[in-house]
Design an enzyme around this catalytic site. Structure first.
Site, mmCIF file in Angstrom:
data_model
loop_
_atom_site.group_PDB
_atom_site.id
_atom_site.type_symbol
_atom_site.label_atom_id
_atom_site.label_comp_id
_atom_site.label_asym_id
_atom_site.label_seq_id
_atom_site.Cartn_x
_atom_site.Cartn_y
_atom_site.Cartn_z
ATOM 1 N N ALA A 1 -4.303 16.607 12.777
ATOM 2 C CA ALA A 1 -4.838 16.581 14.140
ATOM 3 C C ALA A 1 -5.971 17.593 14.271
ATOM 4 C CB ALA A 1 -3.734 16.882 15.132
ATOM 5 N N LYS B 1 -5.497 -1.625 21.441
ATOM 6 C CA LYS B 1 -6.106 -1.214 20.171
ATOM 7 C C LYS B 1 -6.637 -2.433 19.408
ATOM 8 C CE LYS B 1 -2.418 1.410 18.914
ATOM 9 N NZ LYS B 1 -1.635 2.514 18.287
ATOM 10 N N HIS C 1 -7.244 8.228 6.960
ATOM 11 C CA HIS C 1 -6.851 8.143 8.360
ATOM 12 C C HIS C 1 -7.858 8.987 9.131
ATOM 13 C CE1 HIS C 1 -2.306 7.263 7.496
ATOM 14 N NE2 HIS C 1 -3.088 6.695 6.601
ATOM 15 N N PHE D 1 12.202 14.296 10.543
ATOM 16 C CA PHE D 1 11.056 13.395 10.813
ATOM 17 C C PHE D 1 11.436 12.391 11.902
ATOM 18 C CE2 PHE D 1 9.559 13.390 6.089
ATOM 19 C CZ PHE D 1 8.804 14.533 6.312
ATOM 20 N N ALA E 1 -5.732 6.105 21.126
ATOM 21 C CA ALA E 1 -6.331 5.525 19.915
ATOM 22 C C ALA E 1 -7.235 4.328 20.210
ATOM 23 C CB ALA E 1 -5.222 5.120 18.941
ATOM 24 N N ARG F 1 -4.415 8.253 17.292
ATOM 25 C CA ARG F 1 -4.628 9.299 18.284
ATOM 26 C C ARG F 1 -4.299 10.651 17.677
ATOM 27 N NH1 ARG F 1 -0.511 10.534 23.075
ATOM 28 N NH2 ARG F 1 0.559 11.274 21.208
ATOM 29 N N HIS G 1 7.014 3.993 20.759
ATOM 30 C CA HIS G 1 6.492 5.359 20.569
ATOM 31 C C HIS G 1 7.235 6.314 21.522
ATOM 32 C CE1 HIS G 1 3.629 8.738 21.000
ATOM 33 N NE2 HIS G 1 3.393 8.490 19.738
ATOM 34 N N GLU H 1 0.980 5.578 1.033
ATOM 35 C CA GLU H 1 0.373 6.629 1.860
ATOM 36 C C GLU H 1 0.638 8.007 1.255
ATOM 37 O OE1 GLU H 1 0.596 6.224 6.160
ATOM 38 O OE2 GLU H 1 1.175 8.336 6.287
ATOM 39 N N THR I 1 -3.548 10.727 4.969
ATOM 40 C CA THR I 1 -3.435 11.161 6.366
ATOM 41 C C THR I 1 -4.485 12.219 6.712
ATOM 42 O OG1 THR I 1 -1.816 12.866 5.863
ATOM 43 C CG2 THR I 1 -0.949 10.680 6.401
ATOM 44 N N ASP J 1 -1.308 13.854 17.197
ATOM 45 C CA ASP J 1 -0.506 14.640 18.138
ATOM 46 C C ASP J 1 -1.157 15.997 18.299
ATOM 47 O OD1 ASP J 1 1.686 12.826 18.646
ATOM 48 O OD2 ASP J 1 2.134 13.084 16.513
ATOM 49 N N TYR K 1 4.625 0.549 16.772
ATOM 50 C CA TYR K 1 5.944 1.197 16.884
ATOM 51 C C TYR K 1 7.033 0.195 17.266
ATOM 52 C CZ TYR K 1 2.908 5.186 16.692
ATOM 53 O OH TYR K 1 1.953 6.081 16.272
ATOM 54 N N SER L 1 0.832 -1.208 0.000
ATOM 55 C CA SER L 1 0.000 0.000 0.000
ATOM 56 C C SER L 1 0.865 1.256 0.000
ATOM 57 C CB SER L 1 -0.926 -0.034 1.220
ATOM 58 O OG SER L 1 -0.190 -0.302 2.393
ATOM 59 N N HIS M 1 4.022 -0.964 3.491
ATOM 60 C CA HIS M 1 3.228 0.274 3.351
ATOM 61 C C HIS M 1 4.228 1.413 3.136
ATOM 62 C CE1 HIS M 1 -0.157 3.036 4.184
ATOM 63 N NE2 HIS M 1 0.681 3.741 4.918
HETATM 64 C C1 LIG Z 1 0.937 4.273 10.050
HETATM 65 C C2 LIG Z 1 0.837 5.616 10.744
HETATM 66 C C3 LIG Z 1 -0.027 6.580 10.234
HETATM 67 C C4 LIG Z 1 -0.164 7.816 10.868
HETATM 68 N N1 LIG Z 1 -1.041 8.741 10.342
HETATM 69 C C5 LIG Z 1 -1.270 9.904 10.994
HETATM 70 C C6 LIG Z 1 -2.259 10.832 10.545
HETATM 71 O O1 LIG Z 1 -2.920 10.632 9.521
HETATM 72 N N2 LIG Z 1 -2.465 11.965 11.252
HETATM 73 C C7 LIG Z 1 -1.762 12.221 12.398
HETATM 74 O O2 LIG Z 1 -2.021 13.276 13.020
HETATM 75 N N3 LIG Z 1 -0.804 11.368 12.849
HETATM 76 C C8 LIG Z 1 -0.549 10.208 12.184
HETATM 77 N N4 LIG Z 1 0.399 9.328 12.658
HETATM 78 C C9 LIG Z 1 1.189 9.688 13.845
HETATM 79 C C10 LIG Z 1 0.460 9.305 15.156
HETATM 80 O O3 LIG Z 1 -0.735 10.057 15.270
HETATM 81 C C11 LIG Z 1 1.412 9.629 16.306
HETATM 82 O O4 LIG Z 1 2.463 8.716 16.307
HETATM 83 C C12 LIG Z 1 0.759 9.737 17.663
HETATM 84 O O5 LIG Z 1 1.715 10.312 18.564
HETATM 85 C C13 LIG Z 1 0.322 8.430 18.266
HETATM 86 O O6 LIG Z 1 -0.783 7.940 17.663
HETATM 87 P P1 LIG Z 1 -1.289 6.437 18.001
HETATM 88 O O7 LIG Z 1 -2.552 6.244 17.280
HETATM 89 O O8 LIG Z 1 -0.218 5.474 17.810
HETATM 90 O O9 LIG Z 1 -1.589 6.628 19.586
HETATM 91 P P2 LIG Z 1 -1.828 5.637 20.773
HETATM 92 O O10 LIG Z 1 -1.896 4.218 20.340
HETATM 93 O O11 LIG Z 1 -2.975 6.190 21.554
HETATM 94 O O12 LIG Z 1 -0.488 5.778 21.628
HETATM 95 C C14 LIG Z 1 0.048 7.056 21.921
HETATM 96 C C15 LIG Z 1 0.978 6.986 23.111
HETATM 97 O O13 LIG Z 1 0.222 6.809 24.316
HETATM 98 C C16 LIG Z 1 0.653 5.669 25.028
HETATM 99 N N5 LIG Z 1 -0.568 5.119 25.629
HETATM 100 C C17 LIG Z 1 -1.594 4.523 25.005
HETATM 101 N N6 LIG Z 1 -2.573 4.216 25.903
HETATM 102 C C18 LIG Z 1 -2.130 4.661 27.121
HETATM 103 C C19 LIG Z 1 -2.675 4.676 28.434
HETATM 104 N N7 LIG Z 1 -3.896 4.160 28.692
HETATM 105 N N8 LIG Z 1 -1.953 5.238 29.437
HETATM 106 C C20 LIG Z 1 -0.717 5.780 29.181
HETATM 107 N N9 LIG Z 1 -0.152 5.801 27.944
HETATM 108 C C21 LIG Z 1 -0.852 5.245 26.932
HETATM 109 C C22 LIG Z 1 1.291 4.763 23.986
HETATM 110 O O14 LIG Z 1 2.228 3.881 24.574
HETATM 111 C C23 LIG Z 1 1.962 5.807 23.099
HETATM 112 O O15 LIG Z 1 3.147 6.264 23.702
HETATM 113 C C24 LIG Z 1 0.597 8.103 12.031
HETATM 114 C C25 LIG Z 1 1.490 7.134 12.522
HETATM 115 C C26 LIG Z 1 1.623 5.899 11.892
HETATM 116 C C27 LIG Z 1 2.588 4.885 12.434
#
Ligand SMILES: Cc1cc2nc3c(=O)[nH]c(=O)nc-3n(C[C@H](O)[C@H](O)[C@H](O)COP(=O)(O)OP(=O)(O)OC[C@H]3O[C@@H](n4cnc5c(N)ncnc54)[C@H](O)[C@@H]3O)c2cc1C
Length: 275
Positions: free
Chosen positions: A42, A155, A67, A206, A113, A97, A139, A8, A39, A99, A135, A6, A256
């Site tokens: 936020a 998740k 996304h 990055f 997330a 989730r 992460h 992106e 993508t 940023d 990750y 795929s 990907h």
């Molecule tokens: C394939 C891919 C596509 C992406 N596309 C986008 C996009 O379109 N738009 C964008 O804005 N960003 C995007 N990102 C970046 C992503 O949004 C960031 O990496 C963000 O910081 C984390 O998102 P996540 O969904 O992994 O979060 P989560 O899975 O929620 O994790 C975030 C952090 O919180 C921690 N955590 C989770 N649950 C808990 C809890 N209950 N208590 C304490 N800590 C916890 C995790 O360990 C991690 O450190 C992408 C990343 C990837 C790998």
């Protein structure tokens, strides 16, 4: 599942960017990707651009997945995005989730997330195939590698079907993560995210932001090329093609590509791999 390859993209912000992406897609669509993802800024900042790009790709006969990121969003706004996607016939999303933009304080109604994945399932049942992020190199905000793995498992347990990883250059990090996930009872496909190398400064920026490691030998070689873009790209193509070959040879469920809306590096790697 057959291997999934795929691409992106990000939603362009200008009319010129839209044209450039169309041109890149004309080249990349010949590769017949399994799907393309787009993508999402936020707080929904690119909401319309994400949807319109996805619809254009679908109009070109290729499956596309928007996304969706939840940080800084209300339940109501996420519900509205999901209905818009559903009404447009979209069946695949990448749930994140996101940023918080710097300077913002209101985290909104979703913190992580897994809460978004659970919400998608409660609102729309099995309508969407849901991908989430993973990750292999941990992460950057995770308190520990184990806690990050538990967050990933939440998740999947909330209903995600598969995952796409942050990019990495060390295949051992990926395989270690896949083994740890399996040991934790996660058998969902974890597709490696691949970042082609076109510029050292961009890659370094990055990587610092997202916690991806550039191995020292790669960093030093890239640094040594200075402004010699042709050498950076040639070396980058060798390194990334070799990484992809090694991942596929050991059974990765697909690749990907983070195209950054550029066609040439991704299509060269793809052709070298004979996909
Ligand atoms: C394939 C891919 C596509 C992406 N596309 C986008 C996009 O379109 N738009 C964008 O804005 N960003 C995007 N990102 C970046 C992503 O949004 C960031 O990496 C963000 O910081 C984390 O998102 P996540 O969904 O992994 O979060 P989560 O899975 O929620 O994790 C975030 C952090 O919180 C921690 N955590 C989770 N649950 C808990 C809890 N209950 N208590 C304490 N800590 C916890 C995790 O360990 C991690 O450190 C992408 C990343 C990837 C790998």
């Amino acid at each position: 599942m057959s291997a999934q390859f795929s691409l992106e993209f990000f939603p362009p912000r200008t009319a010129e960017g839209v044209e450039k992406l169309r041109a890149a897609r004309r080249q990349l669509s010949q590769l017949r990707p399994s799907f393309c993802s787009v993508t999402f800024g936020a707080g929904g900042s690119t909401r319309e651009g994400t949807l319109s790009t996805v619809l254009e790709i679908r109009g070109e006969g290729i499956d596309a997945a928007p996304h969706i990121s939840c940080i800084g969003s209300t339940v109501q706004s996420i519900r509205a995005v999901l209905s818009q996607y559903r009404e447009s016939g979209i069946r695949h999303v990448v749930a994140l989730r996101g940023d918080m933009p710097s300077g913002t304080v209101d985290a909104g109604e979703f913190r992580y997330a897994n809460e978004l994945v659970a919400f998608i399932r409660s609102e729309t049942g099995d309508w969407f195939h849901v991908d989430v992020a993973a990750y292999p190199e941990v992460h950057p905000q995770a308190r520990s590698a184990n806690e990050d793995l538990s967050a990933f498992k939440r998740k999947i347990d909330a209903g995600a079907n598969s995952a796409i990883t942050q990019y990495f250059f060390n295949p051992d990090a990926y395989w270690h993560f896949v083994d740890a996930a399996l040991a934790a009872g996660i058998d969902a496909p974890i597709v490696p995210g691949i970042m082609p190398i076109g510029s050292f400064t961009k890659l370094a920026r990055f990587s610092d932001a997202c916690g991806a490691e550039i191995p020292r030998w790669i960093r030093r070689r890239l640094e040594s090329y200075g402004d010699d873009v042709a050498s950076i790209r040639a070396f980058g193509l060798d390194v990334v093609t070799d990484l992809c070959e090694r991942l596929l040879a050991r059974g990765a469920p697909g690749l990907h590509f983070y195209t950054l809306n550029q066609a040439s590096l991704t299509s060269t790697i793809w052709q070298r791999l004979g996909l």
